[in-house]
Design an enzyme around this catalytic site. Structure first.
Site, PDB file in Angstrom:
ATOM      1  N   ASN A   1      48.459  -2.974  46.695  1.00 53.48           N
ATOM      2  CA  ASN A   1      48.994  -4.329  46.924  1.00 53.48           C
ATOM      3  C   ASN A   1      49.009  -5.205  45.674  1.00 53.48           C
ATOM      4  O   ASN A   1      49.345  -6.380  45.733  1.00 53.48           O
ATOM      5  CB  ASN A   1      48.251  -5.026  48.072  1.00 53.48           C
ATOM      6  CG  ASN A   1      46.799  -5.308  47.718  1.00 53.48           C
ATOM      7  OD1 ASN A   1      46.353  -4.951  46.618  1.00 53.48           O
ATOM      8  ND2 ASN A   1      46.065  -5.931  48.619  1.00 53.48           N
TER       9      ASN A   1
ATOM     10  N   GLU B   1      21.146  11.753  52.046  1.00 50.69           N
ATOM     11  CA  GLU B   1      20.830  11.453  50.647  1.00 50.69           C
ATOM     12  C   GLU B   1      19.332  11.201  50.574  1.00 50.69           C
ATOM     13  O   GLU B   1      18.844  10.156  50.990  1.00 50.69           O
ATOM     14  CB  GLU B   1      21.591  10.213  50.148  1.00 50.69           C
ATOM     15  CG  GLU B   1      21.416  10.007  48.652  1.00 50.69           C
ATOM     16  CD  GLU B   1      20.670   8.745  48.234  1.00 50.69           C
ATOM     17  OE1 GLU B   1      20.363   8.603  47.037  1.00 50.69           O
ATOM     18  OE2 GLU B   1      20.368   7.888  49.087  1.00 50.69           O
TER      19      GLU B   1
ATOM     20  N   ASP C   1      42.714   0.354  47.067  1.00 46.09           N
ATOM     21  CA  ASP C   1      42.753   0.163  48.518  1.00 46.09           C
ATOM     22  C   ASP C   1      43.194   1.456  49.205  1.00 46.09           C
ATOM     23  O   ASP C   1      43.561   2.430  48.535  1.00 46.09           O
ATOM     24  CB  ASP C   1      43.677  -1.005  48.888  1.00 46.09           C
ATOM     25  CG  ASP C   1      44.982  -0.976  48.100  1.00 46.09           C
ATOM     26  OD1 ASP C   1      45.501   0.131  47.894  1.00 46.09           O
ATOM     27  OD2 ASP C   1      45.468  -2.047  47.680  1.00 46.09           O
TER      28      ASP C   1
ATOM     29  N   ASP D   1      22.987   7.152  53.592  1.00 40.64           N
ATOM     30  CA  ASP D   1      22.353   6.599  52.404  1.00 40.64           C
ATOM     31  C   ASP D   1      20.844   6.441  52.612  1.00 40.64           C
ATOM     32  O   ASP D   1      20.402   6.032  53.688  1.00 40.64           O
ATOM     33  CB  ASP D   1      22.983   5.219  52.155  1.00 40.64           C
ATOM     34  CG  ASP D   1      22.486   4.539  50.917  1.00 40.64           C
ATOM     35  OD1 ASP D   1      22.695   5.066  49.827  1.00 40.64           O
ATOM     36  OD2 ASP D   1      21.869   3.450  51.047  1.00 40.64           O
TER      37      ASP D   1
ATOM     38  N   ASP E   1      45.515   1.110  43.425  1.00 44.49           N
ATOM     39  CA  ASP E   1      45.789  -0.213  43.991  1.00 44.49           C
ATOM     40  C   ASP E   1      47.238  -0.318  44.459  1.00 44.49           C
ATOM     41  O   ASP E   1      48.160  -0.268  43.658  1.00 44.49           O
ATOM     42  CB  ASP E   1      45.494  -1.259  42.902  1.00 44.49           C
ATOM     43  CG  ASP E   1      46.008  -2.631  43.270  1.00 44.49           C
ATOM     44  OD1 ASP E   1      46.087  -2.931  44.479  1.00 44.49           O
ATOM     45  OD2 ASP E   1      46.321  -3.410  42.350  1.00 44.49           O
TER      46      ASP E   1
END
Ligand code: ACG
Length: 482
Positions: free
Chosen positions: A14, A229, A20, A184, A12
């Site tokens: 921010n 997948e 992120d 997917d 992270d």
């Protein structure tokens, strides 16, 4: 070697507790040092769900992860390190928040045909074959087809304008620099027969759909990586992998895990032979993903078994893929409809806080001060991570194994051996599944111990239980002594 990354739980930047792109950029060297050469980003497009598999806008990055520029930076910096980036693309269904679905609910063209509606009672009794769930969702008076649950209405590819739109979406991302996709639920394009009122796989039609889409995408990008997948039996997986060029090797995942957990390698040879020999596509080998238990949990806490399983994965042909945090020995069991348990924050620090640490959810399985953190393991000399890295290093220095041929597989008294060949490389791998030490005789040369303990004694090598060794053929002539 592919690394399956769940951005929300990684790093992270921010300070909102959620992983992120800018945070992940800071950790690219960490991944590079592991030997990763491809990152599979789990869904990063706009979505209301924590896992991201229900997309509400395919052209937007979820703002919690950053913006398009941040993704581009991430890709650029990954490429500088020779790491490819592929996106997870769930296109068999959307979120209920997608404008398309809202259009469908209001009978707007063309969206009214992009989802499947029924009023037929016969259809409404249809069930999902693998767990008996209903395949319909309801909003006001409309029943709509939703294979993955009411919050994920399935797209209806009977309408050809939808395919065009999906094509544009995939091209959009390829043009932004991504190297390919993990598609997917690839077998679920056509699977409901309205005339029969039943769920029925229509593989032929689904494969035709993919062939045409992928052909179009191949014009946009040179050497794209498309991974299907398809969670199914080998023969079905193979039909899709042939079309995509790469496919997840589910049978091998089960075979390695089960054989190691039960210390019984009897079935693994068949799976190695049937899924890794003479393939026209790249088998993507893995032990677990976000739909499955983490390996240490699956092995009931046995670090030796977990590492042994990874040593098998990392020495076989095909492209190995590891799930984020497995290198730390993170724990977590996937329970039906509770994927969150295997999506816990990657633990960088012992105390669970520090620069870039994510904390979007409480960790129940990988708690601070539990010994799992990277910080803690880097301070130790015999950590799980260190042993894991030894296995990864072996593989990352021998990329030729990805496309090696298997020339021999044998098993005797719990000692499995596999011989690999590629051009002038020939190596034999030995995996000791038994509870006794195994001896192999040698003439000369050196052996590389990959996992566990291997001792050299006079003219032989002693392989301890749950240990793996590789021997350069020609240097050491081996015979299984039982
Ligand atoms: C993908 C993602 C998954 C995601 C979705 C939906 C799809 O990885 O995280 O859910 O976007 C089926 C689908 C897969 C799907 C899983 C979750 N995975 O085919 O594409 O469901 C049988 C069936 C499989 C089935 C599997 C599920 O055949 O089709 O997968 O069961 O357990 C042997 C057999 C094989 C059998 C297995 C297991 O291998 O040969 O046939 O598979 O044993 O028994 C995400 C979230 C979810 C959310 C959803 C909307 O993770 O929580 O609900 O999005």
């Amino acid at each position: 070697m592919i690394y399956q990354l769940y951005l929300r739980s990684f790093a992270d930047y921010n300070g909102d507790g959620i992983g992120d792109f800018r945070g992940a950029i800071k950790k690219l060297d960490y991944l590079n040092n592991l030997g990763v050469d491809c990152i599979w980003l789990m869904p990063v497009m706009l979505s209301p769900s924590y896992h991201g598999y229900t997309v509400s806008d395919y052209y937007k990055i979820n703002p919690i992860y950053g913006g398009l520029e941040d993704l581009k930076q991430f890709i650029e910096k990954a490429h500088k390190r020779n790491i490819k980036v592929i996106l997870d693309l769930p296109i068999t269904h959307t979120s209920v928040n997608h404008e398309w679905f809202k259009g469908f609910l209001h009978d707007k063209k063309p969206y009214k045909n992009w989802y499947l509606e029924t009023k037929d009672r016969n259809c409404l009794s249809a069930k999902r074959p693998w767990d008996g769930h209903s395949v319909w969702g309801k909003f006001k008076n409309k029943w709509y087809y939703a294979l993955f649950g009411p919050t994920s209405p399935s797209l209806n590819y009977e309408d050809s304008s939808l395919k065009k739109e999906i094509e544009s979406i995939a091209i959009f991302w390829l043009e932004k620099g991504v190297d390919g996709f993990r598609f997917d639920a690839a077998k679920h394009i056509f699977n409901f027969s309205t005339s029969k009122g039943k769920f029925i796989y229509q593989h032929e039609r689904t494969l035709t759909f993919w062939k045409s889409l992928l052909k179009r995408l191949s014009f946009t990008k040179e050497n794209p990586l498309f991974i299907s997948e398809v969670w199914d039996e080998r023969k079905i997986i193979e039909r899709y992998s042939d079309v995509f060029g790469a496919g997840f090797n589910f049978p091998l995942s089960y075979a390695i895990k089960e054989s190691v957990r039960n210390l019984n390698p009897d079935r693994i040879i068949d799976t190695i032979n049937s899924t890794l020999i003479d393939k026209k596509y790249l088998p993507i080998n893995f032990l677990n993903n976000h739909d499955m238990s983490r390996i240490l949990t699956y092995m009931r806490g046995s670090k030796r078994k977990a590492l042994f399983a990874y040593s098998i994965l990392m020495t076989l042909p095909g492209v190995p893929c590891i799930y984020y945090g497995e290198e730390l020995g993170m724990k977590g069991k996937y329970q039906k409809n509770y994927t969150e348990e295997v999506l816990e924050p990657f633990l960088w620090y012992q105390g669970g806080t520090g620069p870039l640490q994510t904390e979007w959810k409480t960790s129940y399985k990988n708690k601070p001060y539990s010994g799992v953190s990277l910080e803690h393991q880097l301070e130790k000399t015999d950590s799980y991570l260190e042993e894991f890295k030894k296995i990864l290093t072996f593989r990352s220095q021998r990329k030729w194994i990805d496309t090696a041929s298997i020339v021999d597989t044998k098993i005797k008294n719990g000692l499995l051996s596999v011989t690999l060949k590629k051009n002038n490389h020939i190596v034999s791998l030995y995996y000791n599944y038994s509870t006794d030490k195994k001896k192999i005789s040698k003439k000369s040369g050196t052996a590389v111990e990959i996992c566990g303990t291997v001792k050299s004694k006079n003219s032989s090598l002693e392989i301890y239980p749950l240990s793996t060794v590789v021997i350069k053929k020609g240097l050491i002539q081996s015979a299984l002594n039982g």
